[in-house]
Design a protein around this motif. Structure first.
Motif, short mmCIF file in Angstrom:
data_model
loop_
_atom_site.label_atom_id
_atom_site.label_comp_id
_atom_site.label_asym_id
_atom_site.label_seq_id
_atom_site.Cartn_x
_atom_site.Cartn_y
_atom_site.Cartn_z
N LEU A 30 -11.85 4.60 64.72
CA LEU A 30 -10.92 4.31 63.63
C LEU A 30 -11.52 3.32 62.63
N VAL A 31 -12.23 2.32 63.14
CA VAL A 31 -12.87 1.35 62.24
C VAL A 31 -13.98 2.03 61.45
N GLU A 32 -14.76 2.88 62.09
CA GLU A 32 -15.82 3.58 61.37
C GLU A 32 -15.24 4.51 60.31
N ALA A 33 -14.12 5.15 60.61
CA ALA A 33 -13.46 5.99 59.61
C ALA A 33 -13.00 5.15 58.43
N ALA A 34 -12.44 3.97 58.73
CA ALA A 34 -12.02 3.06 57.66
C ALA A 34 -13.20 2.67 56.79
N GLN A 35 -14.33 2.36 57.42
CA GLN A 35 -15.51 1.93 56.67
C GLN A 35 -16.12 3.05 55.82
N ALA A 36 -15.80 4.28 56.15
CA ALA A 36 -16.33 5.41 55.38
C ALA A 36 -15.59 5.61 54.06
N ALA A 37 -14.50 4.88 53.85
CA ALA A 37 -13.73 5.01 52.61
C ALA A 37 -14.56 4.55 51.41
#
Length: 248
Positions: A30-37
């Motif tokens: 979830l954090v990696e997905a957030a950082q991909a924004a």
């Protein structure tokens, strides 16, 4: 229609979660997905604080307006607009970033970056079968929340995000019609808004009437104007100025 769009269109806020915590692999995803924004000019002006301590979650739940699901979920994230690390970057490079960090423009950048990251996290969570609920109530007592989280100057908690395994699914609320929010080649005349809002009021009223068995049938315009009839969270301006935001 692909699976991503199906997930997006099925969004609803979840306010009842099982007690099962998210595992570390899920949190990392979830954090990696957030950082991909997307992030403005690669600034990455946000931080994410995961709250796992039960006593701290209970305290944040009380500060957010006694919302029990802030404490009772699989994981609680707090998304912050953050220029503190940029101050440290300035120290490393011996460059003053003070004026930029205090500017209204960079405040907007921080809010936008945090929001884009949070929405990526939310969509990723929902695609994994998890439920989510945004918590703007942490701004009710934002200085106390900042103290609980140990936030330095130039860091502002924008909202929380409850994530977890749903105990039950709430109803999906109807959104404004496309014609009420999408306009081509310019902004519409007020009469177009009036027509669209009358149409939407009927939809929302029917939704509440069915959901409550007839005990509630208020319209969207009555609900929203009631909320906007007074100023909420008047402390925000002084808080932001004291924390090093919007001084320029």
């Amino acid at each position: 229609m692909n699976e991503t769009i199906k997930t997006m269109l099925e969004h609803r806020s979840i306010r009842s979660f099982s007690s099962e915590p998210l595992n570390e692999e899920t949190i990392t995803t979830l954090v990696e997905a957030a950082q991909a924004a997307s992030t403005s000019s690669y600034v990455q002006a946000y931080s994410i604080i995961g709250v796992t301590d039960d006593a701290m979650k209970q305290e944040l739940a009380a500060l957010a307006g006694n919302q029990p699901y802030v404490a009772e979920n699989g994981h609680f994230f707090v998304f912050c607009a953050d220029f503190h690390r940029h101050k440290i970057a300035g120290e490393i490079e011996d460059v003053s970033v003070d004026d930029a960090v205090r500017s209204t423009e960079k405040f907007i950048v921080g809010l936008t970056d945090a929001t884009l990251a949070a929405q990526n996290c939310a969509l990723a969570a929902e695609s994994m079968g998890l439920g989510i609920c945004y918590i703007g109530g942490i701004r009710n007592n934002i200085q106390a929340v900042s103290d609980v989280l140990g936030l330095p100057d130039h860091v502002m908690p924008v909202f929380g995000l409850c994530v977890g395994y749903p105990e039950n699914h709430s109803d999906k609320k109807p959104r404004l019609p496309k014609g009420g929010i999408y306009f081509e080649n310019g902004y519409p005349e007020d009469d177009a808004h009036r027509a669209s809002l009358k149409e939407y009021n009927a939809v929302v009223s029917a939704y509440y009437e069915q959901r409550t068995g007839g005990s509630r049938a208020d319209t969207w315009t009555s609900q929203i104007t009631g909320m906007l009839s007074s100023v909420k969270r008047e402390h925000m301006k002084s808080y932001l100025e004291e924390r090093g935001f919007i001084n320029l």
